[in-house]
Motif scaffolding. Sequence first.
Motif, mmCIF file in Angstrom:
data_model
loop_
_atom_site.group_PDB
_atom_site.id
_atom_site.type_symbol
_atom_site.label_atom_id
_atom_site.label_comp_id
_atom_site.label_asym_id
_atom_site.label_seq_id
_atom_site.Cartn_x
_atom_site.Cartn_y
_atom_site.Cartn_z
ATOM 1 N N ALA A 1 45.970 24.639 49.962
ATOM 2 C CA ALA A 1 46.124 25.986 50.520
ATOM 3 C C ALA A 1 47.238 26.755 49.803
ATOM 4 O O ALA A 1 47.096 27.946 49.489
ATOM 5 N N ARG A 2 48.355 26.092 49.520
ATOM 6 C CA ARG A 2 49.482 26.771 48.859
ATOM 7 C C ARG A 2 49.087 27.244 47.465
ATOM 8 O O ARG A 2 49.362 28.387 47.074
ATOM 9 N N GLU A 3 48.447 26.381 46.708
ATOM 10 C CA GLU A 3 48.066 26.732 45.344
ATOM 11 C C GLU A 3 47.022 27.849 45.334
ATOM 12 O O GLU A 3 47.110 28.790 44.525
ATOM 13 N N CYS A 4 46.030 27.753 46.238
ATOM 14 C CA CYS A 4 45.000 28.800 46.301
ATOM 15 C C CYS A 4 45.612 30.146 46.690
ATOM 16 O O CYS A 4 45.217 31.196 46.166
ATOM 17 N N ALA A 5 46.588 30.116 47.604
ATOM 18 C CA ALA A 5 47.235 31.358 48.024
ATOM 19 C C ALA A 5 48.009 31.987 46.877
ATOM 20 O O ALA A 5 47.989 33.214 46.688
ATOM 21 N N ALA A 6 48.706 31.164 46.073
ATOM 22 C CA ALA A 6 49.494 31.695 44.951
ATOM 23 C C ALA A 6 48.581 32.337 43.908
ATOM 24 O O ALA A 6 48.861 33.439 43.409
ATOM 25 N N ILE A 7 47.488 31.676 43.584
ATOM 26 C CA ILE A 7 46.565 32.233 42.593
ATOM 27 C C ILE A 7 45.858 33.463 43.170
ATOM 28 O O ILE A 7 45.641 34.463 42.472
ATOM 29 N N GLY A 8 45.537 33.393 44.463
ATOM 30 C CA GLY A 8 44.908 34.545 45.105
ATOM 31 C C GLY A 8 45.800 35.768 45.079
ATOM 32 O O GLY A 8 45.326 36.900 44.877
ATOM 33 N N ALA A 9 47.115 35.570 45.278
ATOM 34 C CA ALA A 9 48.058 36.691 45.231
ATOM 35 C C ALA A 9 48.114 37.296 43.836
ATOM 36 O O ALA A 9 48.241 38.520 43.669
ATOM 37 N N LEU A 10 48.003 36.449 42.814
ATOM 38 C CA LEU A 10 48.008 36.926 41.429
ATOM 39 C C LEU A 10 46.786 37.808 41.171
ATOM 40 O O LEU A 10 46.888 38.874 40.553
ATOM 41 N N VAL A 11 45.630 37.360 41.658
ATOM 42 C CA VAL A 11 44.401 38.138 41.482
ATOM 43 C C VAL A 11 44.481 39.447 42.261
ATOM 44 O O VAL A 11 44.038 40.504 41.783
ATOM 45 N N ALA A 12 45.081 39.407 43.449
ATOM 46 C CA ALA A 12 45.228 40.628 44.245
ATOM 47 C C ALA A 12 46.116 41.635 43.514
ATOM 48 O O ALA A 12 45.850 42.844 43.544
ATOM 49 N N ARG A 13 47.146 41.152 42.844
ATOM 50 C CA ARG A 13 48.007 42.048 42.056
ATOM 51 C C ARG A 13 47.210 42.698 40.939
ATOM 52 O O ARG A 13 47.377 43.884 40.640
ATOM 53 N N ALA A 14 46.330 41.917 40.304
ATOM 54 C CA ALA A 14 45.510 42.481 39.229
ATOM 55 C C ALA A 14 44.593 43.563 39.771
ATOM 56 O O ALA A 14 44.408 44.611 39.132
ATOM 57 N N ARG A 15 44.031 43.335 40.949
ATOM 58 C CA ARG A 15 43.183 44.375 41.556
ATOM 59 C C ARG A 15 43.980 45.649 41.796
ATOM 60 O O ARG A 15 43.442 46.749 41.741
ATOM 61 N N GLY A 16 45.278 45.489 42.056
ATOM 62 C CA GLY A 16 46.132 46.651 42.294
ATOM 63 C C GLY A 16 46.716 47.252 41.035
ATOM 64 O O GLY A 16 47.521 48.186 41.099
ATOM 65 N N GLY A 17 46.361 46.704 39.878
ATOM 66 C CA GLY A 17 46.805 47.294 38.615
ATOM 67 C C GLY A 17 48.068 46.699 38.048
ATOM 68 O O GLY A 17 48.707 47.307 37.184
ATOM 69 N N ALA A 18 48.460 45.499 38.486
ATOM 70 C CA ALA A 18 49.661 44.854 37.956
ATOM 71 C C ALA A 18 49.299 43.506 37.349
ATOM 72 O O ALA A 18 48.352 42.851 37.797
ATOM 73 N N SER A 19 50.038 43.093 36.331
ATOM 74 C CA SER A 19 49.743 41.853 35.630
ATOM 75 C C SER A 19 50.585 40.710 36.161
ATOM 76 O O SER A 19 51.618 40.913 36.804
ATOM 77 N N GLY A 20 50.138 39.515 35.856
ATOM 78 C CA GLY A 20 50.891 38.325 36.210
ATOM 79 C C GLY A 20 50.288 37.118 35.547
ATOM 80 O O GLY A 20 49.097 37.103 35.213
ATOM 81 N N ALA A 21 51.127 36.107 35.319
ATOM 82 C CA ALA A 21 50.644 34.873 34.686
ATOM 83 C C ALA A 21 51.302 33.690 35.359
ATOM 84 O O ALA A 21 52.471 33.752 35.760
ATOM 85 N N VAL A 22 50.555 32.612 35.481
ATOM 86 C CA VAL A 22 51.095 31.386 36.064
ATOM 87 C C VAL A 22 50.518 30.199 35.308
ATOM 88 O O VAL A 22 49.377 30.230 34.843
ATOM 89 N N VAL A 23 51.351 29.166 35.165
ATOM 90 C CA VAL A 23 50.926 27.929 34.525
ATOM 91 C C VAL A 23 50.772 26.875 35.610
ATOM 92 O O VAL A 23 51.739 26.530 36.303
#
Length: 920
Positions: free
Chosen positions: A6-28
């Motif tokens: 759940a924690r990992e899915c939430a973190a990646i989901g937040a990254l995708v939500a930022r992209a939908r809002g027009g902001a970039s992000g990267a995670v390893v």
Amino acid sequence: MLVGRARECAAIGALVARARGGASGAVVVVGEAGIGKSTLLLQAREAAGSGVQVLATAGAEPERDLPFAGLAQLLRPLLGHLDALPAVQADALAQALALRPGGTGEAPARAGERFVISAATLGLISRAAEERPLLLLVDDLHHLDRPSVDAILFTARRLLTDAVAVVLATRPGAAVGELVADLDRLEVGGLSREECDALVVSRGLSATQAERLHAVSEGNPLAALEMVRTPDLLARDLGEIPVPRLIEEAFTGRLGSLPPLARTALTVAALAGDVDLTTLGRACATAGSDLAHLADAEQAELVDLGLDRVRFRHPLMQASLVQATAPPLRRQLHRIIADALPTGDLDRRAQHLSAATIGPDGEAAAVLDAATASAARRRAYAVASQWGERAAHASEDPEERTRRLALAGEHAWLGGLADRALEIFGEAVAGAPTGPARRRALALRGVVGARCGSLVEARALLLEASGPVAADDPDLAVVLLAEAVYLCVYLCDGAGARTVVARLDALRETATAPRSRLLGDLAAGIGRLMTGDGEAGATQMRRAVAAAGTGDLIDDPRWRGWLLLPPIWLRDSGDSRALVDAVVLDARERAALGTLPFLLFHAARDDATTDRWTSAEGAYREAIALARESGQRTDEAISRAGLAWLLARRGCEDEMRAESKEAERQCVRSRLNFGRAWLRFAAGDLAAGLGRYEEAVEHFRAQQSLVRRFRVVDADLSPAPELVECLVRVGDLDGARAEASAFALLADTKGQPWSRARAHRALALAGVTPDARFAAALVEHAHSPDAYERARTQLAFGAHLRRTRRRSEAREHLREALTTFDRLAAAPWAAQASAELAATGERVQRRAPGAEQPLTPQELQVARLLGEGRTTREAAAALFLSPKTVEYHLRHAYIKLGISSRAELAARLSEDAELRAPAG
């Protein structure tokens, strides 16, 4: 929802939500084999939804040596946008992905060409993100080919306001670990006991078995599932076997149940990698099996059979099979696969032939040579280096082996693998006691070492290589000696510089190429300037600058950076200053990021001696970032030292000390004594600006001691004028006069306006005819662009006039000094000027801290390029940013400048010293 993630899915989901809002992000995403990284990426793909375009690629160990295999897979859906890129980038990327034919013959040695593809990747992705948000998924990054890794990470670091989310998956301790150290990490650990039970709930395990399963698998999902389906493994005493090895044993056990012909076909498929079924069928037939037997492997849930490919269920299955195959059989099958490949599949043929070869093999060497040249033409230099090295080891002739090793080392350098390049050059030199190939390897090892290795060793190699070369190729010998002179500068070695200049003088008349003669003049002039022969050195450098107008030197990207040296070393307002911005801009337009750190450092140093300090800070920071990314440690260290000095003059104490600490560490490692001298100068400037004069004296004395130890007598590297002022402040007037007199002799020897101005100020501060000396200093300052030094003289002159009760005259100088220090954001010196002005009785009204919003270095770069008429896309390409990021910085620049259009911005270029380019 995945079990326990759940924690990992939430973190990646937040990254995708930022992209939908027009902001970039990267995670390893980091986790051991089998921990569920691939499943997380699959979940991210499914959760992204129809409004997000997903681009995905995955590394595979058999594909690691195939140039740009990973990048081609990632960018395939975007190639329709290729023509929207600048022509240089579009052509380079198309060649890299084998969409267009490249050049012929060996690629020329141009450091940084690989970054053209990286810049093109950034442009292509940012262009696609303008249409809809993107999610980039890269699995098994550690198995991706190195050129693809470089392009993907370059892009991930430079996305800011683009609708792009980047998720990269790799294993802990993998070779790419250092490359992704600056990106956010998402650690994925083992499942809890309860989560592990939920994962295998349908398998009917007893409580004891479930407990043992969790303990042995350490919560690794794949290990747990494989052990459940392999009861014998769960029952064994497994001792301290690492979990990945446990998974491999489980896979190996399943392989043992396959019929022999199925095992043969599956082994061929594991070694062949991502080839089509037609090719795989030919190889299987030669090996005594056929594709039909792969159905047994599919039945055992080891592979999936597609219409034209075989896909292993997990990379460890493939790796386990390869490891379980005896080396002689592996080599035999690699040879079979090489023969089964189509004639045009040069990359794979080279890969399999090299894996099949032990010792000298003429056929393998020839194929590897061809593959090396092909990879180099596509700027896949890391791959070209690997294949070139293998070609060398397959060579029968020692001279040919050395030649191939030297070329492999050069390609490693061009591919950003500097340490590996030095190792390969060392092997080439050790294996060839004589001959032209050895001399080339020596020279290249020296050149590469100058940028990223030991400066002492690099200079020794250049001098050793230049000796035998001089008789046959004096032009090359001059180039090598010119490089050696600049290493003497970095080493602060005055005696060494004199020796090399003498060798240059002896060779100059035998050199025939205009470029070599120009480089020789520039290098010899610099050597003379740093060793006290200022007039002769300045004359020689000005002669070189005048000759550079022929275009021979300017048009060669490898040597263009030398044209930035005259304005910095001469510190005058001559025509050479007009070249600085032109040279840097040309490198940007060529996307020559490998040469940019060197150019940006010198451009920053030039700006730091004018009134463009924000530009200088931006160039220093960009040089540091690019040098770190391309492994050019020398340029990173000297740029950090320059930035520390600038921060010291601005009074940014905490940041300056942090930058100095890292710069000192790097300078000591490389023996970059020039940078160490700058850092001591910077520490003295910081202390003096903050009124800590006794501390400043200690730093300036330490700097003097360091420079004298290396027998450098360049007035511009002397802190004597600053030391004189501090000695006067602490009451040591005799010491101040002695320092001022000695420096005046040094400045007269150099004979340049900047040095003479500082000498007059020092003598005035020491009480030697102050009025006349201050006036003479200001006359000399008029011939130098250094606004800070002029303001320091005006501050000292104004203070002298106030103390001698000439307040009206004092105010004029102090006002100008205050205005300059405020414009430069030199806060400590502005405070001193303000206090002196107040002491004259004038009421000083200054803006409150924070009321003024100066442009950041990045905003300044954007504003300047757009104000000069470039489009957003052109500016983005020049700065290696996305257009969205350029627009982001432009909006902030507009707000701070109080304007709202490009026309107003263009008008400000002629009014603001920071915005406008140098004259010419």
